[in-house]
Design an enzyme around this catalytic site. Structure first.
Site: not given
Length: 175
Positions: A51, A77
Site C-alpha cells: 500500500e 487503501s
C-alpha cells in the site's frame, strides 16, 4: 470534485519503489504539477502489492495532494487522498507500460474517460521496450515471498497464485 480536478497532465517523476518516493516527498524533492510514478510495487514486483499510504499521506500533509498526481502498480487503501491511480497493469515487473516510463514523460490522467496517456509514439514505446533490461532485482531470492512473486497472476485477475477452477482436473474437496 469538479471536472477540472478529474484530468491531470504533468511530467513524470519516476521512483523504483515506495521507499524512494516517500524519501523524496519527505525532503520535498518533487515539484507541483508532476505525476509521481511508483513502480515495482505490484504483486510480483513488490512482492505482495504494498500500500502507498505513507507517500500519499505525506503529500496530503504537505498540502500537495491536489497539486501532484500519483500512479503506481501498487495499491491504495480507502484512506488515500489526492489524484491517485493504483493497480496499474500489467505491472512493471512483467514489462508493463509503467516500466517504460522515464522522468519528464508527459502523462495525462483522465478520470472521466478512465484513461492514462503518455505523450510518446508507439515507435518510442516499442524502442523503450526493446531496451528494457527486465524487472528490478528484488531483495527476496528465496522463501515464501520469492515463491509468491514467481507464481502470482495479474492484479486484474485477483493477484492470486492459482489460475482458477477452469484449469483444475480434479476438485480438491472430492479427495
Amino acid at each position: 470534485m469538479g471536472e477540472e480536478q478529474q484530468v491531470f497532465t504533468g511530467p513524470a517523476r519516476i521512483f523504483e519503489c515506495e521507499e524512494d518516493a516517500f524519501a523524496a516527498v519527505q525532503k520535498r524533492e518533487y515539484e507541483e504539477g508532476e505525476v509521481l510514478v511508483i513502480r515495482n510495487e505490484g504483486p510480483a514486483g513488490g512482492p505482495g502489492m504494498r500500500e502507498m499510504l505513507a507517500t500519499t499521506a505525506a503529500l496530503s500533509g504537505q498540502g500537495m495532494g491536489k497539486k501532484v498526481a500519483l500512479i503506481t502498480d501498487g495499491r491504495f487503501s480507502g484512506a488515500t487522498r489526492g489524484f491517485c491511480v493504483g493497480h496499474v497493469g500489467p505491472e512493471a515487473a512483467h514489462g508493463g507500460p509503467i516500466a517504460m516510463l522515464k522522468d519528464g514523460d508527459m502523462i495525462t490522467i483522465d478520470a472521466l474517460k478512465g484513461e492514462i496517456n503518455v505523450d510518446l509514439t508507439d515507435a518510442d514505446f516499442e524502442a523503450r521496450k526493446a531496451d528494457w533490461k527486465g524487472a528490478r532485482e528484488t531483495l527476496y531470492t528465496s522463501g515464501a515471498l520469492w515463491k509468491y512473486a514467481q507464481l502470482v497472476g495479474p492484479t486484474r485477475l485477483g493477484a492470486t497464485t492459482h489460475p482458477g477452477a477452469k484449469v483444475e482436473r480434479h476438485i480438491y474437496m472430492d479427495l
